[in-house]
Design a protein around this motif. Structure first.
Motif, PDB file in Angstrom:
ATOM      1  N   ARG A  69       0.968  -1.092   0.003  1.00  0.00           N
ATOM      2  CA  ARG A  69       0.335   0.058   0.428  1.00  0.00           C
ATOM      3  C   ARG A  69       0.768   1.580  -0.428  1.00  0.00           C
ATOM      4  O   ARG A  69       0.511   1.945   0.055  1.00  0.00           O
ATOM      5  CB  ARG A  69      -1.305   0.117   1.084  1.00  0.00           C
ATOM      6  CG  ARG A  69      -1.534   0.854   1.436  1.00  0.00           C
ATOM      7  CD  ARG A  69      -2.618   1.507   2.925  1.00  0.00           C
ATOM      8  NE  ARG A  69      -2.326   1.656   3.003  1.00  0.00           N
ATOM      9  CZ  ARG A  69      -1.424   2.545   3.721  1.00  0.00           C
ATOM     10  NH1 ARG A  69      -1.864   3.926   2.445  1.00  0.00           N
ATOM     11  NH2 ARG A  69      -0.918   3.071   4.651  1.00  0.00           N
ATOM     12  N   GLN A  92      -0.906   2.865  -3.139  1.00  0.00           N
ATOM     13  CA  GLN A  92      -1.134   4.400  -2.603  1.00  0.00           C
ATOM     14  C   GLN A  92      -0.133   5.597  -1.970  1.00  0.00           C
ATOM     15  O   GLN A  92      -1.084   6.587  -2.823  1.00  0.00           O
ATOM     16  CB  GLN A  92      -2.689   4.690  -1.588  1.00  0.00           C
ATOM     17  CG  GLN A  92      -3.598   3.452  -1.681  1.00  0.00           C
ATOM     18  CD  GLN A  92      -4.313   2.815  -0.963  1.00  0.00           C
ATOM     19  OE1 GLN A  92      -4.634   3.980   0.649  1.00  0.00           O
ATOM     20  NE2 GLN A  92      -5.662   2.318  -1.086  1.00  0.00           N
ATOM     21  N   GLU A  93       0.604   4.956  -1.636  1.00  0.00           N
ATOM     22  CA  GLU A  93       1.706   5.983  -1.369  1.00  0.00           C
ATOM     23  C   GLU A  93       3.087   5.895  -1.575  1.00  0.00           C
ATOM     24  O   GLU A  93       3.594   4.585  -1.590  1.00  0.00           O
ATOM     25  CB  GLU A  93       1.656   6.567  -0.020  1.00  0.00           C
ATOM     26  CG  GLU A  93       0.778   6.744   1.193  1.00  0.00           C
ATOM     27  CD  GLU A  93       0.871   6.741   2.720  1.00  0.00           C
ATOM     28  OE1 GLU A  93       1.311   7.992   2.496  1.00  0.00           O
ATOM     29  OE2 GLU A  93       0.265   6.381   3.061  1.00  0.00           O
TER      30      GLU A  93
END
Length: 109
Positions: A69, A92-93
């Motif tokens: 993630r 996501q990051e």
């Protein structure tokens, strides 16, 4: 709920990406692992923090870690990032600041 687990090797003086992230090398991962592929144990939703090291390259196996993630690679010695990074469908990051990158793949811009 969907808990995110962290593996932080920040400032560990690594010159290369760890060859294996397994319960043998990181015993606390035993409860988090669900399958082993290419010597890597895939974790349920997790963040890998390798910031502030001297890592110059990323192994292709990294891009098979579909549960990833967050990937923190700031303050390393990366010269390039493979276009395969787009395979990280849960990502996501992504932190890539303070590296030696001349460009990044269009798929992540």
């Amino acid at each position: 709920g969907n808990q995110t687990n962290w593996l932080s090797l920040i400032g560990a003086s690594l010159q290369s990406f760890p060859p294996q992230i397994t319960p043998t090398t990181f015993p606390f991962l035993t409860q988090l692992c669900k399958q082993k592929v290419f010597g890597w144990f895939f974790l349920r939703s997790f963040v890998l923090d390798l910031g502030h090291n001297r890592i110059a390259a990323l192994p292709d196996e990294l891009f098979d870690m579909v549960s990833l993630r967050g990937l923190f690679l700031q303050n390393n010695a990366l010269l390039r990032v493979s276009p395969k990074i787009s395979q990280l469908s849960s990502l996501q990051e992504l932190y890539l600041s303070s590296n030696q990158l001349s460009c990044v793949p269009a798929s992540i811009v």
